[in-house]
Motif scaffolding. Structure first.
Motif, mmCIF file in Angstrom:
data_model
loop_
_atom_site.group_PDB
_atom_site.id
_atom_site.type_symbol
_atom_site.label_atom_id
_atom_site.label_comp_id
_atom_site.label_asym_id
_atom_site.label_seq_id
_atom_site.Cartn_x
_atom_site.Cartn_y
_atom_site.Cartn_z
ATOM 1 N N GLN A 164 6.376 2.456 -23.105
ATOM 2 C CA GLN A 164 5.121 3.184 -22.260
ATOM 3 C C GLN A 164 4.097 2.216 -22.000
ATOM 4 O OE1 GLN A 164 4.072 6.147 -25.090
ATOM 5 N NE2 GLN A 164 5.999 7.331 -24.539
ATOM 6 N N ILE A 165 3.840 1.035 -22.646
ATOM 7 C CA ILE A 165 2.688 0.226 -22.641
ATOM 8 C C ILE A 165 2.451 -0.595 -21.286
ATOM 9 C CG2 ILE A 165 1.762 -1.680 -23.502
ATOM 10 C CD1 ILE A 165 2.779 -0.923 -26.499
ATOM 11 N N CYS A 166 3.569 -1.118 -20.767
ATOM 12 C CA CYS A 166 3.228 -1.683 -19.308
ATOM 13 C C CYS A 166 2.819 -0.865 -18.327
ATOM 14 C CB CYS A 166 4.875 -2.294 -19.178
ATOM 15 S SG CYS A 166 4.378 -3.190 -17.356
ATOM 16 N N ASN A 167 3.142 0.376 -18.173
ATOM 17 C CA ASN A 167 2.592 1.145 -17.120
ATOM 18 C C ASN A 167 1.252 1.684 -17.496
ATOM 19 O OD1 ASN A 167 4.654 1.078 -15.205
ATOM 20 N ND2 ASN A 167 6.077 2.753 -16.036
ATOM 21 N N VAL A 168 0.949 1.673 -18.791
ATOM 22 C CA VAL A 168 -0.115 2.233 -19.102
ATOM 23 C C VAL A 168 -1.294 1.275 -18.797
ATOM 24 C CG1 VAL A 168 -1.838 2.157 -21.233
ATOM 25 C CG2 VAL A 168 0.451 3.548 -21.283
ATOM 26 N N TYR A 169 -1.003 -0.268 -18.818
ATOM 27 C CA TYR A 169 -1.995 -1.071 -18.360
ATOM 28 C C TYR A 169 -2.179 -1.107 -17.052
ATOM 29 C CZ TYR A 169 -2.123 -3.128 -23.021
ATOM 30 O OH TYR A 169 -2.546 -3.271 -24.481
ATOM 31 N N GLY A 170 -1.152 -0.837 -16.135
ATOM 32 C CA GLY A 170 -1.400 -0.676 -14.944
ATOM 33 C C GLY A 170 -2.157 0.591 -14.383
ATOM 34 N N SER A 171 -2.120 1.501 -15.140
ATOM 35 C CA SER A 171 -2.814 2.640 -14.843
ATOM 36 C C SER A 171 -4.368 2.446 -15.343
ATOM 37 C CB SER A 171 -2.464 3.905 -15.787
ATOM 38 O OG SER A 171 -3.386 4.981 -15.685
ATOM 39 N N LEU A 172 -4.769 1.505 -16.386
ATOM 40 C CA LEU A 172 -6.183 1.533 -16.615
ATOM 41 C C LEU A 172 -6.680 0.313 -15.585
ATOM 42 C CD1 LEU A 172 -5.670 0.768 -20.692
ATOM 43 C CD2 LEU A 172 -6.795 2.698 -19.125
ATOM 44 N N LEU A 173 -5.759 -0.633 -15.240
ATOM 45 C CA LEU A 173 -6.402 -1.556 -14.158
ATOM 46 C C LEU A 173 -6.686 -0.768 -12.894
ATOM 47 C CD1 LEU A 173 -6.832 -4.425 -13.272
ATOM 48 C CD2 LEU A 173 -4.363 -4.236 -12.504
ATOM 49 N N TRP A 174 -5.873 0.215 -12.404
ATOM 50 C CA TRP A 174 -6.138 0.924 -11.386
ATOM 51 C C TRP A 174 -7.279 1.837 -11.558
ATOM 52 C CZ3 TRP A 174 -3.216 2.543 -6.671
ATOM 53 C CH2 TRP A 174 -3.779 3.421 -5.990
ATOM 54 N N HIS A 175 -7.625 2.443 -12.587
ATOM 55 C CA HIS A 175 -8.808 3.332 -12.652
ATOM 56 C C HIS A 175 -10.031 2.361 -12.849
ATOM 57 C CE1 HIS A 175 -11.347 6.413 -14.163
ATOM 58 N NE2 HIS A 175 -11.670 5.763 -14.880
ATOM 59 N N CYS A 176 -10.038 1.252 -13.748
ATOM 60 C CA CYS A 176 -11.277 0.734 -13.633
ATOM 61 C C CYS A 176 -11.432 -0.130 -12.303
ATOM 62 C CB CYS A 176 -11.023 -0.509 -14.883
ATOM 63 S SG CYS A 176 -11.067 0.351 -16.192
ATOM 64 N N CYS A 177 -10.593 -0.541 -11.354
ATOM 65 C CA CYS A 177 -10.915 -1.095 -10.052
ATOM 66 C C CYS A 177 -11.082 0.151 -8.870
ATOM 67 C CB CYS A 177 -9.705 -1.930 -9.942
ATOM 68 S SG CYS A 177 -9.513 -3.576 -10.969
ATOM 69 N N SER A 178 -10.918 1.025 -9.174
ATOM 70 C CA SER A 178 -10.938 2.226 -8.187
ATOM 71 C C SER A 178 -12.305 2.968 -8.312
ATOM 72 C CB SER A 178 -9.902 3.106 -8.310
ATOM 73 O OG SER A 178 -9.972 3.825 -9.612
ATOM 74 N N VAL A 179 -13.138 2.815 -9.212
ATOM 75 C CA VAL A 179 -14.400 3.321 -9.382
ATOM 76 C C VAL A 179 -15.553 2.459 -9.449
ATOM 77 C CG1 VAL A 179 -13.557 5.583 -10.287
ATOM 78 C CG2 VAL A 179 -14.381 3.853 -11.636
ATOM 79 N N GLU A 180 -16.766 2.917 -8.897
ATOM 80 C CA GLU A 180 -17.912 1.883 -8.916
ATOM 81 C C GLU A 180 -18.175 1.742 -10.261
ATOM 82 O OE1 GLU A 180 -22.231 1.748 -6.881
ATOM 83 O OE2 GLU A 180 -20.705 3.101 -6.060
ATOM 84 N N ASP A 181 -18.404 2.910 -11.010
ATOM 85 C CA ASP A 181 -18.689 2.764 -12.496
ATOM 86 C C ASP A 181 -17.837 3.491 -13.391
ATOM 87 O OD1 ASP A 181 -20.190 2.643 -14.881
ATOM 88 O OD2 ASP A 181 -22.023 3.801 -14.270
#
Length: 293
Positions: A164-181
């Motif tokens: 599960q870990i690989c897609n988890v890091y993709g999800s975290l990257l998506w979230h942190c890069c998709s919002v201003e704060d």
């Protein structure tokens, strides 16, 4: 301002343990229920975080800081109702969820945070979609007025298996890069992004290798892979427009390809799993060729 200044874990891998089971045995024509217990128990690695009250070092009326482990939906509910102390579904161990501010410094460090239990019930929700936050709350007294302040950690995902870990890091990257704060409340969840934003996110990841940007040809190839433009009549495939909206599911959840493992085993891979494998291949074996372009 009340902010999180340090966080050691973004993925928490737990061992769920084994529940008690009942075994039926027939003895002289009568059924007898026997309870079987196992020694395997729930295990959670300890994780840490540090919060700080800015410009408050000289304020003496600071109390302790309380930490709660909340799903992002729970944080948003607390934010809308103002009931910051309401109980969350998953609890932290009592001896780890509260700590005082350091002397002469408006800073509090949680060194041994640990989940008391965990059980995922939303089976229709992918692991990488199920994000959590550590919610920190405290209060200070300024001019005889009590002020309650809150802040959250960066997103955290709880996993139960290595796959599960690989897609988890993709999800975290998506979230942190998709919002201003990424620390703002209520928490925003962006379900789709323009292709230009997704490519910029990937470009910044590959920049960590040696400072070379992805080329236009590489951009076109990645876009075609992501959107699965497999029409054989298009050679090369048509470029993905910058304004094309890319759903999060296509980036990190939906199957993009099958991978063979041995003679019989087949494993599916998402776009993020594929791009992560390409990144590691370049980093570990093809870096000199990559630098040359």
């Amino acid at each position: 301002s009340f902010i999180t200044i340090d966080q050691k874990r973004h993925n928490i891998k737990v061992e769920l343990g084994t529940k008690k089971q009942k075994k039926k045995e027939i003895w002289q024509g009568e059924e007898d229920d026997q309870e079987i217990t196992t020694s395997q128990k729930f295990k959670c690695p300890k994780f840490s975080a540090t919060v700080r009250l800015l410009a408050a070092d000289k304020i003496d009326s600071k109390v302790t800081v309380k930490a709660q482990f909340c799903q992002e939906d729970e944080v948003n509910t607390k934010c809308s109702t103002g009931h910051w102390g309401s109980e969350c579904r998953f609890q932290l161990k009592p001896d780890t969820d509260e700590t005082p501010f350091e002397k002469k410094k408006a800073q509090a460090c949680f060194k041994k945070l640990e989940l008391k239990h965990f059980e995922r019930k939303q089976q229709d929700r992918h692991v990488c979609e199920d994000k959590f936050r550590i919610l920190f709350t405290t209060s200070i007294l300024i001019a005889d007025e009590k002020i309650d302040v809150q802040t959250v950690s960066l997103p955290i995902v709880v996993t139960t298996g290595a796959s599960q870990i690989c897609n988890v890091y993709g999800s975290l990257l998506w979230h942190c890069c998709s919002v201003e704060d990424a620390f703002s409340m209520p928490i925003q969840s962006v379900e789709e992004l323009p292709w230009c934003n997704v490519f910029d996110m990937l470009d910044k990841k590959f920049l960590t290798l040696n400072g070379r940007h992805l080329s236009q040809d590489e951009k076109n190839h990645l876009g075609a892979r992501l959107m699965q433009y497999n029409d054989s009549k298009m050679t090369p495939p048509l470029p993905v427009l910058d304004t094309t909206m890319v759903p999060f599911r296509k980036f990190c959840i939906d199957k993009m390809m099958d991978i063979k493992e041995g003679d019989d085993k087949r494993k599916s891979a998402t776009f993020w799993m594929w791009i992560h494998a390409v990144f590691n291949l370049v980093k570990n074996h093809l870096l000199d060729y990559w630098i040359d372009g």
